[in-house]
Enzyme design. Structure first.
Site: not given
Ligand SMILES: *Cc1c(COP(=O)(O)O)cnc(C)c1O
Length: 426
Positions: A143, A238, A266
């Protein structure tokens, strides 16, 4: 679930779709009504009925230092008293950018944004703008936020174009994303052999944390690096979830992979909205106003959010922080596996850094299809039994868990006592 949470859930649904501002919070995967939260401290959160839970959600990752850490709260209060927002540059943004570049050396230049979604959306646009190509490769089960190009699932064959995984994403947009199988190196090589000249970039969670927790097989991330270099595509790691969690320098430090671009989120906001996209100088300098790739944000680099991020990174960087939290997480998963065994439940668990996965399956999965083989009904019963015993896990069998520095031997003990009963009920 007693009265107050139920009342709030019903009232919320009158004005907010499903009563929540992000879908998994609605407990649809596990059933029942979600507790509405009121306050948090250290390893604990309290709901609207005053019930305490040991928290393994950690706001889905950011709360690595523990909730309402005094140093973070103080930094936020001090920043808020000075200014909430300028929409003009500030010194604290430089300090955060410098810290990010120091901790993650593949990042030579970095832009701050307000969410992980913004970071990945920008990284994709940069990869396309830099290469002049359109195709993006992603992996099933990973994701990367909710931008159109990334809400795509596999088509009928790996080399065919992807299908939208959400209504509202035009098929034409999804057609520019190829969805491959995580950990399938041969498929990546075959795809690049066939279409390498069209691929702008590959985006991957170096440790997949959005299909429960799946570790990269030896050689998988290395193959992505080799193929991207060979074909002139941009490798995007990511690390929105793994950054400052899998290791201080992220998964790229742990596995020795140097990406072209990295996305963060995060932890770098410490609980406030911050994301970042950074990497190679030549790619990052394609961004406006230096280059033709547009990106902007009214609240980007917000002084209060940046203060929370800086204070959190300072804690995360302290000597011994990562080792301690990693050991706590290991003790948790080993303890859970031992309790499951005693209860005769088919179960496995693993961790990396302060992220963990629990699986109602004999061994940890290494692919998306294997994740899907986990016993979801059993997880749901376990989840509710734990919740009733004051342990808050992510409300879905397909999410990773998070330990914070505020979790210690006492919290692990309490969690394992609850688990001993919950496994028997699951
Ligand atoms: C949480 C997450 C996102 C999205 O971040 P948001 O702040 O919720 O938009 C993108 N990539 C990864 C791997 C994530 O865990």
């Amino acid at each position: 679930m007693s009265q107050r949470n139920q009342e709030l859930f019903e009232r919320a649904q009158l004005r907010i779709p499903a009563g929540v501002n992000s879908p998994v919070r609605a407990f649809r995967a596990v059933g029942g009504a979600p507790p509405f939260m009121e306050r948090a401290s250290g390893a604990n959160v309290w709901d609207a009925e005053g019930r305490r839970y040991i928290d393994y959600l950690g706001s889905w990752g950011p709360m690595v230092a523990g909730h309402t850490h005094p140093a973070v709260v103080e930094a936020v209060q001090a920043a808020a008293a000075k200014a909430l927002s300028f929409g003009a540059p500030t010194e604290s943004e430089i300090v955060l950018a410098e810290a990010i570049c120091r901790l993650v050396p593949s990042i030579e230049r970095v832009r701050l944004v307000s969410s992980g979604t913004e970071a990945t959306m920008t990284a994709i646009r940069l990869a396309r703008g830099f290469t002049g190509r359109s195709l993006i490769v992603k992996f099933e089960g990973c994701y990367h936020g909710h931008a159109d190009s990334l809400l795509v699932k596999a088509g009928s064959g790996a080399l065919t174009f992807g299908n939208p995984s959400s209504a509202g994403v035009p098929p034409q947009t999804a057609a520019h994303t190829l969805v491959l199988d995580f950990n399938d190196t041969a498929q990546v090589e075959k795809t690049f052999a066939a279409r390498g000249g069209e691929i702008a970039g590959v985006i991957v969670e170096p440790v997949a944390g959005n299909m429960n927790l799946v570790l990269p097989k030896p050689g998988f991330l290395e193959a992505l690096r080799v193929q991207c270099t060979k074909h002139g595509a941009v490798l995007i790691l990511d690390e929105v979830m793994t950054g400052f969690r899998v290791a201080l320098g992220g998964a790229q430090a742990r596995f020795g992979i140097r990406p072209d671009l990295t996305t963060l989120g995060k932890v770098i906001g410490g609980g406030l909205p911050v994301g970042a996209v950074g990497g190679r100088r030549d790619i990052m300098e394609k961004i406006a106003p230096l280059g033709p790739v547009y990106q902007a944000g009214t609240l980007s680099g917000n002084p209060v959010a940046v203060a929370a991020g800086l204070a959190t990174l300072k804690l995360v960087e302290a000597p011994g922080f990562q080792d301690r939290i990693e050991a706590t997480t290991k003790a948790l998963v080993e303890g859970l596996a031992a309790e499951a065994k005693k209860a005769g439940v088919v179960f496995s668990a693993q961790s990396i850094g302060s992220m963990f996965g629990v699986y109602f399956r004999a061994t940890p999965p290494t692919s998306f299809p294997e994740v899907m083989q986990c016993d979801k009904d059993r997880f749901n019963r376990f989840f509710h039994a734990m919740l009733e015993r004051g342990v808050y896990l992510a409300p879905s069998a397909y999410e990773a868990g998070f330990v914070s520095a505020a979790h210690g031997a006492a919290e692990i003990d309490e969690t394992l006592k609850a688990a001993a009963e919950a496994f028997r009920l699951a």
